[in-house]
Write an enzyme that holds these catalytic residues in place. Structure first.
Site, PDB file in Angstrom:
ATOM      1  CB  SER A  70      11.631  15.356  -1.734  1.00  0.00           C
ATOM      2  OG  SER A  70      12.111  16.554  -1.156  1.00  0.00           O
ATOM      3  CD  GLU A  76      -5.343  21.132   1.226  1.00  0.00           C
ATOM      4  OE1 GLU A  76      -6.264  20.385   0.850  1.00  0.00           O
ATOM      5  OE2 GLU A  76      -4.274  20.730   1.697  1.00  0.00           O
ATOM      6  CE  LYS A  89       3.917  18.859  -2.142  1.00  0.00           C
ATOM      7  NZ  LYS A  89       5.320  19.258  -1.952  1.00  0.00           N
TER       8      LYS A  89
END
Ligand SMILES: *Cc1c(COP(=O)(O)O)cnc(C)c1O
Length: 392
Positions: free
Chosen positions: A376, A110, A88
């Site tokens: 990931s 958010e 991310k």
């Protein structure tokens, strides 16, 4: 064919279906994102930070024991080794640099499970920018360690107290904030979702993953490209990242793994391609889990990062056009696959990631096939769930 067109659509999916009041913000971004992100200055700063701060390039690791077990050639793209433990941060680094170039002074985001909130708070600390993270009041209780991380990184965490007090309500609060602060604030979206240009912008920042794979595979294997690239899909950003440079090369198979939860037909699932119909969520036309009246249905998965009722428009198009093969994996199969990877390779994956590894129980590959899996994220954040599940 499979990437975004100039109008912001992937086939029939995508676009920007937003309230009038948000239009100036989205227009500003759309008119500037390519010019800025493709400039030499930006690219230099972006890649410098990816190298020195995130720790890129992440290794491409030939998984010898997993390959032996499943009789095919399995390579792991080690995004779990990125700073903060997942892919991310590639996107939040890109977006905060872009926000700075646009002259923005304040960042909002958010978050549901908290992972994107942490990745955003991290880059705000790095850049010395004030950061407000909206999070559902229920999620704040459920994800206490991530809330603590965000606070420690200097972010202000604001509880969304309306509706179901989860991700969707936090998103509404963030949009309201952005509408009220159009001049000085950038809204960092965490996956390939939201109105155009967000899906394309996030996919481009994450595409560093497939660019590295292409180069590393040439150095490390007898093939110049993979036979398959494979990733789990929540919103779809880690998947978009490993697919990106292979989208138009149909000799490279694309496999997307969704969370079936307790089973696709149990009513407790997050397998959007199987259960969804066309609809609009977060300003984008895509596949969406909804009831007969078009109300969004609550998704379920043991993994908080896959627990999302839609998928990004790129993935909706990859599904509808049959460019990608979609497979859904239950909680139980994902947990077993996470266990197996830990025991066979000494790598404890995030539970999101573990879903991708369950594919080998579902589907056979040829002995000579090169299969590259996007690993990931790491499993530290999921240790409590593993402990409960396996009675550790
Ligand atoms: C957030 C997350 C995901 C799901 O998000 P995508 O946008 O689909 O990539 C997958 N794996 C990990 C480790 C995550 O943190």
């Amino acid at each position: 064919m499979y990437n975004v067109n100039e109008k912001g659509f992937y086939g029939e999916f995508g676009g920007a279906f937003i309230p009038e009041m948000l239009k100036p913000n989205v227009d500003e971004l759309r008119e500037n994102y390519l010019k800025i992100s493709e400039s030499e200055d930006f690219q230099r700063e972006f890649h410098q930070l990816l190298k020195d701060y995130v720790g890129r390039p992440t290794p491409l690791y030939f998984s010898k024991r997993l390959s032996e077990k499943y009789q095919t050639q399995i390579y792991l793209k080690r995004e779990d080794l990125c700073h903060t433990g997942a892919h991310k941060v590639n996107n939040t680094i890109g977006q905060i640099l872009l926000a700075q170039k646009l002259g923005k002074k304040r960042i909002i985001a958010e978050t549901g499970a908290g992972q994107h909130g942490v990745a955003t708070a991290t880059v705000c600390a790095l850049m010395g920018m004030p950061c407000v993270i909206y999070m559902g009041a229920i999620d704040i209780k459920r994800q206490a360690p991530n809330v603590a991380r965000m606070k420690m990184l200097g972010a202000k965490v604001v509880a969304a107290e309306s509706g179901s007090k989860t991700l969707k309500d936090a998103t509404n609060e963030a949009i309201r904030d952005w509408i009220n602060n159009p001049e000085d604030t950038h809204y960092i979206i965490g996956s390939v979702v939201g109105p155009h240009p967000f899906p394309d912008m996030v996919a481009r920042f994450q595409s560093v993953i497939s660019k590295e794979v292409m180069k590393q595979l040439k150095e490390q294997s007898h093939k110049s490209k993979p036979d398959y690239v494979l990733a789990c899909v929540g919103g779809g950003s880690n998947a978009a990242g490993i697919y990106y440079d292979f989208l138009e090369d149909t000799e490279v198979g694309i496999i997307a793994v969704e969370a079936a939860g307790k089973g696709v037909s149990t009513g407790e699932s997050a397998a959007t391609s199987q259960l969804g119909r066309q609809g609009i969520i977060h300003g984008s036309k895509t596949l969406l889990m909804q009831n007969a009246d078009g109300q969004i249905t609550e998704p379920y998965s043991i993994s908080a990062g896959l627990d999302y009722p839609g998928i990004g428009p790129m993935h909706a198009h990859l599904y509808a056009s049959k460019r990608a093969e979609f497979i859904s994996v239950t909680d139980d199969d994902a947990m077993q696959a996470g266990w197996e990877l830990s025991q066979l390779e000494g790598i404890i994956p995030a539970i999101e990631t573990a879903h991708a590894f369950a594919v080998f129980k579902e589907r056979k590959f040829e002995p000579d096939d090169v299969v590259v899996i996007n690993l990931s994220g790491r499993g530290d954040k999921d240790l409590n769930t593993y402990m409960e599940y396996f009675n550790l």
